[in-house]
Write an enzyme that holds these catalytic residues in place. Sequence first.
Site, mmCIF file in Angstrom:
data_model
loop_
_atom_site.group_PDB
_atom_site.id
_atom_site.type_symbol
_atom_site.label_atom_id
_atom_site.label_comp_id
_atom_site.label_asym_id
_atom_site.label_seq_id
_atom_site.Cartn_x
_atom_site.Cartn_y
_atom_site.Cartn_z
ATOM 1 N N SER A 425 0.814 -1.213 0.000
ATOM 2 C CA SER A 425 0.000 0.000 0.000
ATOM 3 C C SER A 425 0.847 1.263 0.000
ATOM 4 O O SER A 425 0.307 2.354 -0.166
ATOM 5 C CB SER A 425 -0.927 0.005 1.221
ATOM 6 O OG SER A 425 -0.177 -0.126 2.414
ATOM 7 N N HIS A 446 -2.372 -2.940 -6.248
ATOM 8 C CA HIS A 446 -2.813 -2.477 -4.936
ATOM 9 C C HIS A 446 -4.334 -2.418 -4.880
ATOM 10 O O HIS A 446 -4.965 -1.570 -5.512
ATOM 11 C CB HIS A 446 -2.209 -1.109 -4.631
ATOM 12 C CG HIS A 446 -2.609 -0.567 -3.297
ATOM 13 N ND1 HIS A 446 -2.788 0.772 -3.053
ATOM 14 C CD2 HIS A 446 -2.886 -1.202 -2.123
ATOM 15 C CE1 HIS A 446 -3.165 0.943 -1.800
ATOM 16 N NE2 HIS A 446 -3.236 -0.235 -1.217
ATOM 17 N N GLU A 458 -4.809 -0.042 -8.094
ATOM 18 C CA GLU A 458 -3.675 0.729 -8.582
ATOM 19 C C GLU A 458 -2.664 -0.244 -9.187
ATOM 20 O O GLU A 458 -2.182 -1.142 -8.496
ATOM 21 C CB GLU A 458 -3.018 1.518 -7.450
ATOM 22 C CG GLU A 458 -3.839 2.697 -6.974
ATOM 23 C CD GLU A 458 -3.161 3.462 -5.842
ATOM 24 O OE1 GLU A 458 -3.244 4.686 -5.825
ATOM 25 O OE2 GLU A 458 -2.557 2.815 -4.955
ATOM 26 N N ASN A 496 -3.333 6.447 -1.296
ATOM 27 C CA ASN A 496 -2.865 6.614 0.080
ATOM 28 C C ASN A 496 -2.101 7.919 0.267
ATOM 29 O O ASN A 496 -2.128 8.519 1.348
ATOM 30 C CB ASN A 496 -2.000 5.421 0.495
ATOM 31 C CG ASN A 496 -2.844 4.219 0.880
ATOM 32 O OD1 ASN A 496 -4.008 4.364 1.228
ATOM 33 N ND2 ASN A 496 -2.281 3.032 0.791
#
Length: 653
Positions: A425, A446, A458, A496
């Site tokens: 992540s 991800h 992702e 993130n």
Amino acid sequence: MIALQETVTKHWSFHTDVERLGWLTINTQGAGVNTLSREAIMELETLVARIEDLASSGEVIGVILLSGKDSGFIAGADVSEFDAMSDFSVLPEALKRTHALFTRIEKLKVPVVAGIHGFCLGGGLELALACHYRIAVNDEKTRIGFPEVNLGIFPGFGGTGRSIRQAGPVDAMQIMLTGKMLKAGAARGLNLVDKLVRHRDMLAWEGRKAVLQKRKSVAAAPVKRLMAMGPIRGYVASKMREQASKKANKAHYPAPFALIDLFEAHGNDWQAMSRGEIDAFVPLMGTETATNLRRVFFASESLKKQGAKGAKFARVHVIGAGVMGGDIAAWCALRGMAVTLQDIEMERIKPALERGKALFKKRLKSKREVDTAMLRLEADPKGKGVARADVIIEAVVEKLEVKQAIFSGIEDQLKPGAILATNTSSIELERIAEGLKDPARLIGLHFFNPVAQLPLVEVIRSTFNSDAEIGKGAGFALAIGKSPVVVKSAPGFLVNRVLMPYMLGAVKRVEAGESKELLDAAAVAFGMPMGPIELMDTVGLDVGQSVARELGQAVPAESKFAGLVSAGKLGRKTGEGFYKWVDGKAQKGETPPHADLAGLGRELVQPLVDTTEVVVAEGVVANAGLADIGVILGTGFAPFLGGPLKARADGRA
């Protein structure tokens, strides 16, 4: 069948045979799916006029409407025309013209039968409902519904009234208000379809029989129609508004509420409801919400073009049976992949299998389908599935050395061409790939928690990767029904990276004594699907702390946040974090009053918007459009605003 008379236009063909049956086929030129463009509708007008003449002279005794495309029947109106159609000087007349055309089809003196396979959505379903009888292929590819609400509108070609006529007011409104796509069997159960067949090649034969037998669909039973009669209708409409308000803010998403108003005014008369569509529909098309939702739609569609063509994926091996790894494995099995799930011992895998079974029970309709899905999800504590897998996904704890050890241990077992991926992540791929013989092989895939609900994956590109490897990764995401956004390997990647300043900023305010309930309510009032504190609990406080560390935003050791992590109170997955969680729901206290809740929400979201701008400037994503769709899909950022950068450009964030 011998064609006696044939007419071919750009998007349609029509011919008659020796039995005096008319065969009308749509095949939108230059497209993978059929759509009802303005041009296609004008051509259909000409063909319907010809059919009317042939029916009057007895040269045609019925018409069978089919699709010439493998992808399905008709996917709806042509969304690419919607911006131009939002012009108030154009739209009302266009709607009236289509209404009149569908009414002419419905009033034809000979039976008109629609044969449906694949997608039958929006305007396509409205056309099918204007036919006298509907036959659908009962397989997994057939999907029937009204997704218009996802574009900030509702059915506008007479479908509101005709669906109520067929399915009854409550069921029809539920379909339109949710945008849910039905399988063929469910559509049959709701009387939107009259007959099911097993294969597409049976549609023509069954259509022929339906015409010869002069079959006609029967409207919903009188007991169903009672819910739209007299004062009951007002009560039903009130309940619908109450339910709609739980899922959407009327100021953000006006379409469901406008549809309910239309139902309350005309729901007892399906023809009046269809006529009333035009006046209610026109104001919605040009709203900022509809404009932005179209932008989101096109951005989402563009993601489907990223996958490598011809890549096939049958077997997946997932390493790590925690919440993320187990849920990734279960999702892949749900989507038809054979999955092996590895962890250091069987006891760690069992909870993931149980969660997988719960997902299958929720998503699949029969015990046989659930059992079959469970057979595709295999515990594999010794990692025997690595050598057979087309895709290997590591999803263990966010520790660099652990990930490096896993990949160095399996690299020699991989079959040629297999995707090697990490679900990290936040850690840059270049660091994870340091010890590999072929670092170019490792990509990032991800996923986001909860895997079954969030559509984004992702696809992370390191400096080692080729276009081919990234294309295969995007292709795999598409194969399991996810939306891939390619991002550069950088701390936190896209989602993130933009989420952490937003969530940590809110946590800091809670640490300073502000109400977590108030902050969460403010974010929702702004348009987020949940507030930042609830989101932190959902992501997992341990994951949040790890990502914060990777981004250089260390959590102070003396903070409440750090204390919760040390105590093992990691949020939703452990039953307690900033909130206590019961049955998957945060237990919240009273929300203190605030004079401008949405304004506070805008203030909270500002760090997310600012960071998105920085991420684009740094080239983590290719452009602002990809950043917007990535943040929407990965965080739920208010779709009606079009994404954080679009919202900033419009002065709304």
